[in-house]
Design an enzyme around this catalytic site. Structure first.
Site, PDB file in Angstrom:
ATOM      1  N   ARG A 108      15.622  77.532  95.852  1.00 44.89           N
ATOM      2  CA  ARG A 108      14.776  77.888  96.661  1.00 44.89           C
ATOM      3  C   ARG A 108      14.079  79.133  96.212  1.00 44.89           C
ATOM      4  O   ARG A 108      14.618  80.157  96.479  1.00 44.89           O
ATOM      5  CB  ARG A 108      15.040  77.585  97.911  1.00 44.89           C
ATOM      6  CG  ARG A 108      14.025  77.477  99.025  1.00 44.89           C
ATOM      7  CD  ARG A 108      14.494  77.036 100.230  1.00 44.89           C
ATOM      8  NE  ARG A 108      14.476  75.483 100.509  1.00 44.89           N
ATOM      9  CZ  ARG A 108      13.282  74.994 100.687  1.00 44.89           C
ATOM     10  NH1 ARG A 108      12.207  75.569 100.774  1.00 44.89           N
ATOM     11  NH2 ARG A 108      13.205  73.562 100.721  1.00 44.89           N
ATOM     12  N   ASP A 126      27.129  61.369  89.232  1.00 44.53           N
ATOM     13  CA  ASP A 126      27.251  61.783  90.538  1.00 44.53           C
ATOM     14  C   ASP A 126      27.973  60.949  91.256  1.00 44.53           C
ATOM     15  O   ASP A 126      28.410  59.989  90.981  1.00 44.53           O
ATOM     16  CB  ASP A 126      25.822  61.684  91.100  1.00 44.53           C
ATOM     17  CG  ASP A 126      25.543  62.833  92.247  1.00 44.53           C
ATOM     18  OD1 ASP A 126      26.595  63.429  92.526  1.00 44.53           O
ATOM     19  OD2 ASP A 126      24.289  63.419  92.643  1.00 44.53           O
ATOM     20  N   ASP A 164      26.487  39.629 123.123  1.00 43.77           N
ATOM     21  CA  ASP A 164      25.941  41.030 123.405  1.00 43.77           C
ATOM     22  C   ASP A 164      26.160  41.978 122.245  1.00 43.77           C
ATOM     23  O   ASP A 164      25.695  43.175 122.293  1.00 43.77           O
ATOM     24  CB  ASP A 164      26.790  41.457 124.619  1.00 43.77           C
ATOM     25  CG  ASP A 164      28.233  41.607 124.347  1.00 43.77           C
ATOM     26  OD1 ASP A 164      28.711  41.401 123.141  1.00 43.77           O
ATOM     27  OD2 ASP A 164      28.798  42.207 125.288  1.00 43.77           O
ATOM     28  N   LYS A 187      19.106  73.821  91.412  1.00 37.27           N
ATOM     29  CA  LYS A 187      18.060  73.933  92.070  1.00 37.27           C
ATOM     30  C   LYS A 187      18.033  75.042  92.753  1.00 37.27           C
ATOM     31  O   LYS A 187      18.981  75.419  93.526  1.00 37.27           O
ATOM     32  CB  LYS A 187      17.826  72.591  93.403  1.00 37.27           C
ATOM     33  CG  LYS A 187      17.356  71.393  92.544  1.00 37.27           C
ATOM     34  CD  LYS A 187      17.109  70.453  93.475  1.00 37.27           C
ATOM     35  CE  LYS A 187      18.341  69.596  94.019  1.00 37.27           C
ATOM     36  NZ  LYS A 187      17.969  68.754  95.137  1.00 37.27           N
ATOM     37  N   ASP A 239      23.522  68.599  90.220  1.00 38.57           N
ATOM     38  CA  ASP A 239      23.517  69.903  91.235  1.00 38.57           C
ATOM     39  C   ASP A 239      24.788  70.543  91.005  1.00 38.57           C
ATOM     40  O   ASP A 239      25.816  70.160  90.217  1.00 38.57           O
ATOM     41  CB  ASP A 239      23.589  69.506  92.665  1.00 38.57           C
ATOM     42  CG  ASP A 239      24.546  68.341  93.088  1.00 38.57           C
ATOM     43  OD1 ASP A 239      25.700  68.463  92.578  1.00 38.57           O
ATOM     44  OD2 ASP A 239      24.178  67.538  93.850  1.00 38.57           O
ATOM     45  N   ARG A 291      29.599  63.428 104.254  1.00 39.44           N
ATOM     46  CA  ARG A 291      28.623  64.622 103.882  1.00 39.44           C
ATOM     47  C   ARG A 291      28.669  65.640 104.870  1.00 39.44           C
ATOM     48  O   ARG A 291      28.328  66.669 104.497  1.00 39.44           O
ATOM     49  CB  ARG A 291      27.157  64.041 103.291  1.00 39.44           C
ATOM     50  CG  ARG A 291      27.238  63.535 101.833  1.00 39.44           C
ATOM     51  CD  ARG A 291      25.888  63.255 101.484  1.00 39.44           C
ATOM     52  NE  ARG A 291      25.565  61.923 102.071  1.00 39.44           N
ATOM     53  CZ  ARG A 291      24.320  61.248 101.796  1.00 39.44           C
ATOM     54  NH1 ARG A 291      23.573  61.794 100.908  1.00 39.44           N
ATOM     55  NH2 ARG A 291      24.009  60.079 102.315  1.00 39.44           N
ATOM     56  N   THR A 316      19.153  58.586  98.758  1.00 37.49           N
ATOM     57  CA  THR A 316      17.792  58.209  98.447  1.00 37.49           C
ATOM     58  C   THR A 316      17.119  58.517  97.224  1.00 37.49           C
ATOM     59  O   THR A 316      16.178  58.334  96.683  1.00 37.49           O
ATOM     60  CB  THR A 316      16.875  59.249  99.436  1.00 37.49           C
ATOM     61  OG1 THR A 316      17.220  60.506  98.895  1.00 37.49           O
ATOM     62  CG2 THR A 316      17.122  59.376 100.783  1.00 37.49           C
TER      63      THR A 316
HETATM   64  C1  R5P Z   1      25.310  65.862  96.770  1.00 34.68           C
HETATM   65  O1  R5P Z   1      25.999  66.705  97.015  1.00 34.68           O
HETATM   66  C2  R5P Z   1      25.555  64.469  96.296  1.00 34.68           C
HETATM   67  O2  R5P Z   1      26.498  64.610  95.002  1.00 34.68           O
HETATM   68  C3  R5P Z   1      24.321  63.537  95.861  1.00 34.68           C
HETATM   69  O3  R5P Z   1      23.735  64.182  94.959  1.00 34.68           O
HETATM   70  C4  R5P Z   1      23.570  63.546  97.104  1.00 34.68           C
HETATM   71  O4  R5P Z   1      24.092  63.161  98.181  1.00 34.68           O
HETATM   72  C5  R5P Z   1      22.653  62.155  96.693  1.00 34.68           C
HETATM   73  O5  R5P Z   1      21.605  62.000  97.925  1.00 34.68           O
HETATM   74  P1  R5P Z   1      20.143  61.772  97.354  1.00 34.68           P
HETATM   75  O6  R5P Z   1      20.235  60.430  96.639  1.00 34.68           O
HETATM   76  O7  R5P Z   1      19.670  61.146  98.900  1.00 34.68           O
HETATM   77  O8  R5P Z   1      19.372  62.484  96.723  1.00 34.68           O
END
Ligand code: R5P
Length: 322
Positions: free
Chosen positions: A196, A220, A39, A194, A171, A98, A225
């Site tokens: 907005r 990073d 299952d 970045k 970032d 996250r 994604t």
């Molecule tokens: C952001 O705070 C993380 O350090 C990564 O830059 C982020 O989570 C990456 O996500 P993705 O590849 O979807 O842009």
């Protein structure tokens, strides 16, 4: 505290990494069955005596996240009921991280929920690498040894002897990590910021620092994604950057990640094996995997021997086989 012996057990999340750790420690993986009942429920049986042992359970909570998390929890429960002396969860990639605060109303804090689940199941310690946010260590009321993949990546980039280098954080949140790389590589530092422009308008990226005519190492903690990376790379190219290299710890690589990496003006990407690469990622010629098995193996050896783990944070010479 005396424990009978050191045992390493793994679920299905990253058997290859667990094998690498076992090779480093020259101890076989403990015999255990982790499969499924008809299952879909998890069927787990440890086939060796663990009474009084110092047991390390290797299981990143990477995709499929819920399956891997349940294997981990059930594994801890099994070991506790089998009277293991101490259970250390080795979670090279800590998923659900996250969501570490309520940044809007009516949302969970999953990083804390998962920490509670792991401790309630019976874990005594946690060993992990590059948590998404340092403060997640405090979500656990049990000791957490938090390692960095930084020394392992650094070793690779030092061998490349990249000239005219600037380390870039894609970032603002990643500045601390980027600063550590820039200091160690004697390189300059820049940040993609970045913003907005209005609630309706799309984001515009600014670069703080000089990148024109320079080689870039973008760093990073994870690639999910690859949207962050791809956008940052395009912005940097637009500002006249030369070759762009990427060092990221956790290759989550979901959704359109591989297509984005292929299309982006990125020369190559190094990731670690905290998460196994999926098939698509393995075929992507731009991605190279650097192993953290020896780093984790050495940390496990030190935890078992009650030796300092913090010296592993920055020092690769402490374990020459790395
Ligand atoms: C952001 O705070 C993380 O350090 C990564 O830059 C982020 O989570 C990456 O996500 P993705 O590849 O979807 O842009």
């Amino acid at each position: 505290m005396y424990y009978n012996s050191l045992q390493i057990i793994t679920g299905n999340a990253n058997r290859r990494l667990a094998q690498g750790i076992s090779d480093y420690l020259q101890r076989p993986l403990a015999d255990a069955v982790v499969d499924r009942f008809p299952d879909g429920e998890i069927n787990l049986k440890v086939n060796v005596d663990v009474r009084g042992s110092d047991v390390f359970v290797v299981q990143p909570t990477c995709p499929p996240v819920n399956e891997n998390l349940m294997e981990l929890l059930i594994g801890i429960d099994t070991l506790r009921r089998a009277s293991a002396g101490r259970i250390t969860t080795v979670i090279p990639y800590y998923g659900y991280a996250r969501k570490d605060r309520k940044d809007e109303g009516r949302v969970p804090i999953t990083a804390k929920l998962v920490a509670n689940l792991i401790a309630s199941a019976g874990a005594d310690r946690v060993l992990t690498i590059d948590l998404h946010a340092q403060q997640i260590q405090g979500f656990f009321d049990i000791p957490v040894d938090h390692l960095y993949a930084f020394p392992v990546q650094l070793r690779y980039y030092r061998q490349l002897h990249l000239q005219n280098l600037v380390v870039v954080s894609p970032d603002v949140g990643g500045i601390k990590l980027a600063r550590a790389y820039s200091k160690a590589l004697n390189a300059r530092l820049a940040v993609v910021d970045k913003r907005r422009v209005s609630p309706e308008a799309t984001e515009v990226a600014f670069v703080i620092g000089e990148v024109e005519g320079m080689n870039v190492l973008m760093v990073d903690d994870l690639i999910a994604t690859a949207g962050t990376l791809a956008e940052a790379a395009a912005t940097l190219k637009g500002k006249g950057a030369q070759d762009i290299y990427v060092a990221a710890t956790h290759p989550v690589l979901c959704g359109p990640a591989i297509e984005r990496i292929q299309r982006a003006p990125i020369t190559s990407v190094t990731v670690t094996d905290t998460i196994p690469l999926n098939d698509k990622a393995m075929e992507c010629g731009k991605i190279r995997v650097i192993s953290v098995a020896n780093l984790l193996g050495e940390a496990i050896r030190r935890i078992h021997k009650d030796e300092s783990v913090s010296s592993l944070f920055l020092e690769t010479r402490a374990f020459p086989t790395l």
